[in-house]
Design a protein around this motif. Sequence first.
Motif, PDB file in Angstrom:
ATOM      1  N   GLY A  35       5.690   3.436   4.559  1.00 46.27           N
ATOM      2  CA  GLY A  35       4.977   4.185   3.540  1.00 46.27           C
ATOM      3  C   GLY A  35       4.562   3.323   2.364  1.00 46.27           C
ATOM      4  N   ALA A  36       5.410   2.366   1.998  1.00 45.62           N
ATOM      5  CA  ALA A  36       5.073   1.477   0.882  1.00 45.62           C
ATOM      6  C   ALA A  36       3.888   0.585   1.235  1.00 45.62           C
ATOM      7  CB  ALA A  36       6.286   0.621   0.521  1.00 45.62           C
ATOM      8  N   ILE A  37       3.783   0.212   2.510  1.00 49.76           N
ATOM      9  CA  ILE A  37       2.659  -0.619   2.948  1.00 49.76           C
ATOM     10  C   ILE A  37       1.359   0.178   2.913  1.00 49.76           C
ATOM     11  CG2 ILE A  37       1.720  -1.944   4.878  1.00 49.76           C
ATOM     12  CD1 ILE A  37       4.608  -2.572   5.690  1.00 49.76           C
ATOM     13  N   TYR A  38       1.438   1.433   3.346  1.00 49.97           N
ATOM     14  CA  TYR A  38       0.240   2.270   3.354  1.00 49.97           C
ATOM     15  C   TYR A  38      -0.297   2.503   1.943  1.00 49.97           C
ATOM     16  CZ  TYR A  38       0.400   3.475   8.315  1.00 49.97           C
ATOM     17  OH  TYR A  38       0.356   3.428   9.684  1.00 49.97           O
ATOM     18  N   HIS A  76      -0.870   0.194  -0.053  1.00 50.80           N
ATOM     19  CA  HIS A  76      -1.742  -0.948  -0.334  1.00 50.80           C
ATOM     20  C   HIS A  76      -2.864  -1.121   0.691  1.00 50.80           C
ATOM     21  CE1 HIS A  76       0.859  -2.566  -3.541  1.00 50.80           C
ATOM     22  NE2 HIS A  76       1.865  -2.146  -2.793  1.00 50.80           N
ATOM     23  N   VAL A  77      -2.631  -0.735   1.937  1.00 52.13           N
ATOM     24  CA  VAL A  77      -3.663  -0.826   2.981  1.00 52.13           C
ATOM     25  C   VAL A  77      -3.678   0.469   3.772  1.00 52.13           C
ATOM     26  CG1 VAL A  77      -3.658  -3.336   3.214  1.00 52.13           C
ATOM     27  CG2 VAL A  77      -2.036  -1.992   4.530  1.00 52.13           C
ATOM     28  N   SER A  78      -4.853   0.911   4.164  1.00 53.28           N
ATOM     29  CA  SER A  78      -4.988   2.229   4.783  1.00 53.28           C
ATOM     30  C   SER A  78      -4.591   2.246   6.248  1.00 53.28           C
ATOM     31  CB  SER A  78      -6.428   2.719   4.647  1.00 53.28           C
ATOM     32  OG  SER A  78      -7.314   1.831   5.318  1.00 53.28           O
ATOM     33  N   GLY A  79      -4.633   1.085   6.910  1.00 53.23           N
ATOM     34  CA  GLY A  79      -4.303   1.063   8.321  1.00 53.23           C
ATOM     35  C   GLY A  79      -4.467  -0.331   8.894  1.00 53.23           C
ATOM     36  N   LYS A  80      -4.307  -0.445  10.200  1.00 49.86           N
ATOM     37  CA  LYS A  80      -4.314  -1.752  10.851  1.00 49.86           C
ATOM     38  C   LYS A  80      -5.675  -2.425  10.767  1.00 49.86           C
ATOM     39  CE  LYS A  80      -2.877  -4.081  15.097  1.00 49.86           C
ATOM     40  NZ  LYS A  80      -2.199  -3.932  16.409  1.00 49.86           N
ATOM     41  N   ASP A  81      -6.751  -1.645  10.904  1.00 49.15           N
ATOM     42  CA  ASP A  81      -8.086  -2.239  10.844  1.00 49.15           C
ATOM     43  C   ASP A  81      -8.332  -2.906   9.495  1.00 49.15           C
ATOM     44  OD1 ASP A  81      -8.648  -1.468  13.402  1.00 49.15           O
ATOM     45  OD2 ASP A  81      -9.812   0.304  12.843  1.00 49.15           O
ATOM     46  N   GLU A  82      -7.956  -2.226   8.420  1.00 52.39           N
ATOM     47  CA  GLU A  82      -8.128  -2.825   7.093  1.00 52.39           C
ATOM     48  C   GLU A  82      -7.257  -4.064   6.940  1.00 52.39           C
ATOM     49  OE1 GLU A  82      -7.394  -1.856   2.355  1.00 52.39           O
ATOM     50  OE2 GLU A  82      -7.403  -0.198   3.805  1.00 52.39           O
ATOM     51  N   THR A 141       2.446  -4.394  14.110  1.00 48.77           N
ATOM     52  CA  THR A 141       2.585  -2.964  13.843  1.00 48.77           C
ATOM     53  C   THR A 141       3.144  -2.803  12.443  1.00 48.77           C
ATOM     54  OG1 THR A 141       4.867  -2.798  14.646  1.00 48.77           O
ATOM     55  CG2 THR A 141       3.099  -2.580  16.288  1.00 48.77           C
ATOM     56  N   PHE A 142       2.961  -1.623  11.886  1.00 46.11           N
ATOM     57  CA  PHE A 142       3.479  -1.403  10.539  1.00 46.11           C
ATOM     58  C   PHE A 142       5.009  -1.377  10.541  1.00 46.11           C
ATOM     59  CE2 PHE A 142      -0.693  -1.176   9.302  1.00 46.11           C
ATOM     60  CZ  PHE A 142      -0.883  -0.730   8.001  1.00 46.11           C
TER      61      PHE A 142
END
Length: 228
Positions: A50-53, A55-61, A37-38
């Motif tokens: 928020g910092a992770i988002y 760089h990546v849009s979501g779990k699938d990516e 999970t994020f």
Amino acid sequence: MATRARRAERREEPLSRERIVEAAIGILDTVGEAGLTFRVLAERLATGPGAIYWHVSGKDELLGAATEVVVAGTVLGGDAGASPQEATRALALRLFDAIDAHPWIGTQLARSPGQSPMLQVFEQLGRQVQALGVPRPARFTAASALLNYILGVGGQNAANAHGQESEKNRTEFLDTVAATWASLDPEEYAFTRDVAEQLRDHDDRAEFLAGIDLILAGIAASRDERRS
């Protein structure tokens, strides 16, 4: 001073897509897809979701990127100078070992047949099928048979290994199943009783490669039959 030192250390290793994917692979290897999970990832990276988002849009990516890293870095090694049979066996074994080390990989590859990691694997198998001289109409079937066998057996082996967790547990499990097979009705299960001892003593990697050899032998026989 300690606070400044920690901040300086963090500046030396800024958050990046590569760090995020690397951390995600570690989590996936440890607790599987359900545990990624994020929030958990943010804790691992000492940052906010928020910092992770960014760089990546979501779990699938994220799952796709993690799969691509494992496939590109571990599975697709070089086989320069190898025969098509040798190259296929080597690629199959690298996939088998990668799925064993990263049990979530098999599911991700099968789930996304149109994505880059799966296409890379299929392309490599297809090139070896071409090099074997398989006629064009039979190439898709031959490459698909190899791919489906690798993913199916590799995934099942990883699931079994993950459930047993140790060689001792594996031995005990096989002993139990072999004993059950050996005690079956001799008329209804003549074959299963006959191979019970082979189940007890078999080596998973050796059996996997034996299966690859059977498929390659079938491909060669089909190729020669079409030529005659």
